[in-house]
Design a protein around this motif. Sequence first.
Motif, PDB file in Angstrom:
ATOM      1  N   LEU A  38       3.044   5.451  -5.640  1.00 23.92           N
ATOM      2  CA  LEU A  38       3.348   5.652  -4.459  1.00 23.92           C
ATOM      3  C   LEU A  38       2.230   4.362  -3.991  1.00 23.92           C
ATOM      4  N   GLU A  42       2.175   1.749   1.157  1.00 23.20           N
ATOM      5  CA  GLU A  42       3.578   2.615   1.709  1.00 23.20           C
ATOM      6  C   GLU A  42       4.166   3.289   2.732  1.00 23.20           C
ATOM      7  N   ASN A  48       3.562   1.405   7.437  1.00 27.59           N
ATOM      8  CA  ASN A  48       4.658   0.727   6.670  1.00 27.59           C
ATOM      9  C   ASN A  48       5.991   1.292   7.476  1.00 27.59           C
ATOM     10  N   ASN A  50       9.180   0.684   6.479  1.00 26.30           N
ATOM     11  CA  ASN A  50      10.489   0.923   5.599  1.00 26.30           C
ATOM     12  C   ASN A  50      10.510   1.836   5.442  1.00 26.30           C
ATOM     13  N   ILE A  51       9.344   3.027   5.518  1.00 26.30           N
ATOM     14  CA  ILE A  51       9.488   4.121   4.635  1.00 26.30           C
ATOM     15  C   ILE A  51       9.278   5.359   5.928  1.00 26.30           C
ATOM     16  N   TYR A 242      14.567   4.290  -3.534  1.00 21.24           N
ATOM     17  CA  TYR A 242      12.876   4.932  -4.054  1.00 21.24           C
ATOM     18  C   TYR A 242      12.436   5.458  -2.406  1.00 21.24           C
ATOM     19  N   ALA A 243      12.901   4.814  -1.603  1.00 23.09           N
ATOM     20  CA  ALA A 243      12.461   4.789  -0.117  1.00 23.09           C
ATOM     21  C   ALA A 243      12.961   6.432  -0.535  1.00 23.09           C
ATOM     22  N   VAL A 246       9.937   8.853  -1.779  1.00 26.32           N
ATOM     23  CA  VAL A 246       9.676   8.864  -0.812  1.00 26.32           C
ATOM     24  C   VAL A 246       9.612  10.114  -0.175  1.00 26.32           C
ATOM     25  N   GLY A 279       0.231   0.506  -6.311  1.00 27.63           N
ATOM     26  CA  GLY A 279       1.508   0.247  -7.036  1.00 27.63           C
ATOM     27  C   GLY A 279       1.988  -0.846  -7.360  1.00 27.63           C
ATOM     28  N   HIS A 293       9.212  -2.940  -0.942  1.00 28.56           N
ATOM     29  CA  HIS A 293       8.160  -2.245   0.519  1.00 28.56           C
ATOM     30  C   HIS A 293       6.745  -2.615   0.238  1.00 28.56           C
ATOM     31  N   SER A 294       6.693  -3.855  -0.379  1.00 32.95           N
ATOM     32  CA  SER A 294       5.328  -4.277  -0.146  1.00 32.95           C
ATOM     33  C   SER A 294       3.968  -3.040  -0.092  1.00 32.95           C
ATOM     34  N   ALA A 295       4.288  -3.174  -1.357  1.00 30.63           N
ATOM     35  CA  ALA A 295       2.870  -1.920  -1.618  1.00 30.63           C
ATOM     36  C   ALA A 295       1.759  -2.364  -1.620  1.00 30.63           C
TER      37      ALA A 295
END
Length: 637
Positions: A38, A42, A48, A50-51, A242-243, A246, A279, A293-295
Amino acid sequence: MLRVVIGLSILSCVLCSGQFCCADQTRPNIVYIMADELGYFEPSYMGNANIQTPNIDRLAMGGLRFSQALAGSSVCAPTRCCLMTGKHSGHTSVRSNGGGTPLREGEITIATLLKQGGYATGGFGKWGCGGRGSTGVPEIHGFDVFFGYYDQVHAHTYYPPYLIRNSQEVSYPGNKGLSSGDTYSHYEIFEAGKAFIRQHAKEPFFCYLPITPPHGIFDIPDDDPAWAIYEGRTWPEQAKRYAAMVSMVDRHVGEVVELLTSLGVSENTLIFFSGDNGGADYFASPEFPRGFHSANKHPKTGVEFRGKKGNLYEGGLRVPMIAYWPGKIQPGRESDLLCYFPDILPTVAELAGATAPKDIDGISLVPELLGTEAAGRAQIEHEYLYWEISGQTAIRKGDWKAVQPKANANWELYDLRSDISETQDLALKHPSELNQLKALAAQAHTPAEEGTFFNREIHERDRRAKFGRQDESPSAASEPKSLSNPNEMNSNAVPLNQAKVVKFSSENRGNRKLARHVIDGDPASIWHTQFTPTVEKHPHELILDLGVERELCGFRYLARQDPGWNGAFGKVQICISNSADKFAPDPWSQHEFTKSKAVQEVLFEKCRGRYVRLTILSEVNGGPWASAAEIGFIESR
């Protein structure tokens, strides 16, 4: 808060007192949840968009968020060893990421200390500190029970034919390895962790949950509620999976909090939640160069951490970390204390009234967690923090950080106070600061002393279980094996036992993705070009000796057979010669392969020669790698 910087020798004396100076002397339960891979940015509490992680967000808002928490290492096994032993990677026994490298017999872990102090100790997930048949198995390092995966390669499937409980196999007959099966392993592991908490709710317990999601193979059942959140998004399939993984982890974090509350023990339980290492820039593209997702990229400011999982820049080490203890930890706080995984052991030891070993590198975070008044003293700080992995070295002292990106490379120096992205190398401008850090790094390193195996057979069996294979002996597994339809790959092909790889541009030795695997007859083993500590980019090259001069008329390629596509051949050039060192400037044949798991064949005009040079110019997804399960050359008959 006043902080005092002291040497580690003084620190050892403080820790050895084993005293926790809070007014309430009740020993807390400890729950440590670690989400595999993770990224720092994220979770949604980090902004974030996205998630969705509402339960982790509530943990962060109700507890203490660490903004400068760093992993023990930038990859899975070494970072777990640092967490468990309280040592940095210059002193640990597990410094490679091969999957099953063992702790030494008798090494003390968090679980050792707590079990000696009367705690029930349970671990559920991915161990990574010793494969079966070694001195590193968790049940001899303090765990009453450990259920999940001992070896990391075994953990590279969510549908293994079996999991491990105290070195014994727990079978799942409907599972075939990789992405095929009836029983999703994470559900089994997580439910076992909850059952452990229920069973030991009336006594002090340590529940360690180094769960495997969202590390991928990015598999999640389609009927999982988290998949419904993302299924309709117009994202790449793997980014959606992936999302969802998480968010599944987030749901399970909420279930742990709810369970503790229902059992009436939440106010006597300290929960840690973190990632395991920096990440990865997963699902990168020209539009999202730092991953979909730009960790490692701040979602609002755009400021980036350099690097990612596998290296020792900030992107490889920064992890999200939260400490939550209702009634003890003041909610809604953010700490900028510089800390890392070795600090967890002395922290937990102090809270449990245990005595930490004298040879650790961590410091207790109790004053930072509870405040100076409750702890009875101010928080101390590290003199320095140290990391090493795969020839890389890094050391940090305050805001100064020195990095040696690979063995024998020049050291780099960064001032993280003004350059968190590590873009301005100040080594030439500040030689005295660099020399001081290099001297500390030299002191911090001792040669690794790994544990040992007394039965590698069961360890290798676990590694093969990733692919569903269980019953082959190690000797059989090392022999060439046919594909399910051998005619596809081997008809009219140069015999495998008469060819060998004589040169290659790179191979990733850390996880044994070796060049020789392209002609070992086993589609489960692959060659992958180097991606750690640095990524080698195209063109990639293999040179094979076919044993004698032969007349060739074609080439066959089998991409890796797991769900991943990293390295699948795109454009390829083939040259043929009677010298391994001299090939014609123009290729004999050129071809572009498609994105397929089937054997692909290209025929070309007949040509004679003993040596073949294969040059891979691109990857099917535009990535920098090359990989192959098998290759073969067709002879004219």
